[in-house]
Design an enzyme around this catalytic site. Structure first.
Site, mmCIF file in Angstrom:
data_model
loop_
_atom_site.group_PDB
_atom_site.id
_atom_site.type_symbol
_atom_site.label_atom_id
_atom_site.label_comp_id
_atom_site.label_asym_id
_atom_site.label_seq_id
_atom_site.Cartn_x
_atom_site.Cartn_y
_atom_site.Cartn_z
ATOM 1 N N ALA A 43 -38.405 -22.961 -5.085
ATOM 2 C CA ALA A 43 -39.168 -23.665 -4.049
ATOM 3 C C ALA A 43 -38.170 -24.505 -3.262
ATOM 4 O O ALA A 43 -38.242 -25.720 -3.219
ATOM 5 C CB ALA A 43 -40.264 -24.530 -4.659
ATOM 6 N N CYS A 76 -42.797 -17.257 3.983
ATOM 7 C CA CYS A 76 -42.228 -18.211 3.037
ATOM 8 C C CYS A 76 -43.356 -18.937 2.301
ATOM 9 O O CYS A 76 -44.198 -19.582 2.920
ATOM 10 C CB CYS A 76 -41.349 -19.243 3.737
ATOM 11 N N THR A 88 -41.179 -13.283 -1.802
ATOM 12 C CA THR A 88 -41.482 -13.585 -3.205
ATOM 13 C C THR A 88 -42.982 -13.674 -3.462
ATOM 14 O O THR A 88 -43.782 -13.914 -2.553
ATOM 15 C CB THR A 88 -40.854 -14.924 -3.599
ATOM 16 N N GLY A 122 -37.017 -6.819 -3.372
ATOM 17 C CA GLY A 122 -37.878 -7.356 -4.426
ATOM 18 C C GLY A 122 -37.361 -6.873 -5.772
ATOM 19 O O GLY A 122 -37.664 -5.751 -6.181
ATOM 20 N N GLY A 123 -36.549 -7.665 -6.406
ATOM 21 C CA GLY A 123 -36.092 -7.365 -7.762
ATOM 22 C C GLY A 123 -35.027 -6.296 -7.889
ATOM 23 O O GLY A 123 -34.719 -5.855 -8.994
#
Lengths: 303, 245
Positions: A70, A131, A194, A244-245
């Site tokens: 964050a 975001c 995310t 993503g990952g």
């Protein structure tokens, strides 16, 4: 074109590997560790109109096979990015970068995109309407097809370079939002940002992050990203930057089979500073293993 | 920063929940006391940042407290096992400002970096005084190691079960010093900031993402602008510290 190269809206990349925004600073700091010119491109730290400190600490929490962040769009503001960060990047990176832009109003996006579009170092604009870590703006623009299209149109009207809209997975139907961006003139889609997540500290029985929730990234989210890229690929006719990952060369191949033309690597950079280098160097062997002659030929190959 | 594989030479319990791990590997990027290393552990996503207690030739010593599952795994590792470690992280302490009588103050898990700092100061011909703060007697470690360096070593425990009763701020009262260096919990750093009479350097802790400046996960505000605790810190000068309200 080499067997690793791909064409992203006219920008030919030597390979599809792009460090994701927020995991690679403004690029030049990684030049201490390896020659960053081996990268396809670099997605720069998310840039806003005004300077931002971001959220108070803690900004980071660990999860199984992933992490929460964050950070809250900490950046020096577009003017300093142009006057201080881009010149430093230019000294060690000769290719075009992806400018990642965020905002808190339509006017913010237009202002920052218009300025970044004019920079020689920038090849593509990646407009972050996803975001999860800021209270106003950010993800709120990317959660409805109407507002996503509105931002797309406005940014397109003031820019010349390809505009990729970066989408949030925290929506009911990402396909309809991607289609709305395409119809509004987007040159491509970048996905996924995310996933919203939270960890609670058992000692004080409160959320670990000051912001309470944060963005979940890392290898745990890879199958979610592959699935979303796969579905969006079927619905649109513009290129996708998949992310993503992604952690290994095999992940890159999988993401491209789902429909990605280029692939961003995010959280993996934070654990392995050489993650992108290792992936790029590992791609030829992985391609041989799976009998792939050129990466461009496998885009969307799983459909 | 350097990424390399280290082999565990020894891993032993020093005090309550406190362990010392000695590792062999490439220490060439560890250039200053106060730097830290970031350790990859099987089964955990993020690395574990641990301060350097000492580094000499190819031997790295770290001291860690078992505070979670990651450090619990570390405590169960044995001689010969290997770890993937990023070394040479953080700015470390600036030695040149010490004057001839610097005071080194370590609290709990903040004690280890004081050891290499003391060694490096002694090498420069400076004799520091060291003050070590712990909660209670069973948590005390490294008193003998500091004494073996031939420097005045004062121990304080909060409950008075060993040494001076009270906090490090009680233990430093009346001491004559030219400068201070400290590492420990933030409350202790703040207390020292308020109760020291000279300039000094303070080492901060934070939950980190990468540990090498990429993610902005540990940025703090200072009077000299935003700083990443992992890369621009963890050591800040007293003059630049800005405390959260």
């Amino acid at each position: 074109m080499g067997r690793l190269s791909v064409n992203l809206s006219g920008l030919v990349l030597d390979n599809p590997i792009i460090p994701a925004s927020g995991t690679f600073g403004f690029g030049y700091e990684f030049a201490e560790y390896y020659d960053i010119n081996i990268l396809g491109s670099i997605s720069l730290k998310g840039t806003t109109k005004d300077p931002r400190y971001g959220n108070p600490l803690p900004r980071i929490a660990e999860c199984s096979s992933g992490m929460l962040n964050a950070v809250g769009l900490q950046n020096p503001g577009v003017d300093k990015v142009i006057s201080e960060e881009l010149p430093k990047l230019r000294k060690c990176f000769s290719k075009k970068a992806v400018a990642n832009v965020s905002g808190f109003s339509l006017e913010d996006y237009v202002y920052t995109c218009e300025k970044m579009d004019k920079q020689e170092e920038v090849g593509i604009l990646e407009v972050n309407i996803s975001c999860p870590n800021v209270k106003h703006g950010g993800m709120s623009f990317g959660t409805s097809a109407e507002s996503a299209a509105e931002i797309t149109r406005a940014v397109k009207s003031v820019t010349k370079k390809p505009v990729y809209m970066k989408l949030s997975p925290n929506v009911t139907d990402i396909v309809s939002i991607a289609k709305a961006c395409e119809e509004a003139g987007a040159d491509g889609i970048a996905m996924i940002n995310t996933l919203l997540g939270m960890r609670i500290n058992l000692r004080d029985k409160k959320p670990i992050l000051f912001n309470k929730s944060g963005g979940f990234s890392g290898s745990a989210i890879f199958p979610v990203a592959v699935s979303m890229v796969y579905r969006v690929y079927e619905a649109i006719n513009i290129p996708i930057i998949g992310m993503g990952g992604v952690t290994t060369a095999e992940d890159v191949i999988e993401m491209m089979l789902a429909g990605a033309t280029a692939v961003e690597v995010g959280a993996a950079n934070l654990i392995e500073p050489y993650a992108c280098k290792n992936i790029i160097e590992g791609l030829p062997a992985a391609m041989d293993k799976y009998k792939i002659d050129s990466l461009e030929s496998i885009i969307g190959g799983a459909h | 920063m350097k990424q390399s594989i280290f082999k565990i030479v020894s891993n032993k319990k020093l005090a309550d929940i406190t362990y010392e791990m000695v590792l062999q590997g490439d220490c060439t990027d560890i250039t200053r006391p106060g730097q830290f290393v970031n350790i990859k552990l099987d089964g955990f996503f993020l690395r574990r940042p641990i301060s350097v207690c000492n580094s000499k030739d190819d031997i790295l010593t770290i001291i860690y407290k078992v505070v979670g599952k990651g450090t619990e795994v570390m405590a169960n590792m044995t001689e010969g096992e290997e770890l993937d470690i990023l070394t040479g992280l953080g700015n470390g302490y600036e030695l040149s400002k010490s004057g001839d009588k610097p005071l080194l103050i370590g609290g709990g898990a903040g004690v280890p970096p004081m050891y290499m700092l003391a060694i490096e100061l002694i090498k420069k011909g400076v004799t520091p005084t060291v003050v070590l703060g712990f909660n209670k007697k069973s948590e005390v470690f490294y008193e003998e190691e500091f004494k073996a360096l031939g420097i005045k070593t004062i121990v304080a425990t909060a409950d008075g079960s060993y040494g001076i009763k009270g906090f490090v701020t009680d233990a430093i009262k009346g001491l004559d010093y030219t400068y201070f260096y400290t590492c420990g919990p933030e409350m202790m750093l703040k207390a020292l900031y308020d109760n020291t009479t000279t300039s000094g350097q303070l080492s901060f802790e934070a939950r980190m993402g990468c540990g090498f400046g990429a993610c902005m996960g540990c940025t703090c505000e200072t009077l000299y602008g935003n700083k990443r605790i992992c890369k621009d810190g963890p050591v800040l000068e007293k003059e630049e510290v800005k405390w959260a309200d």
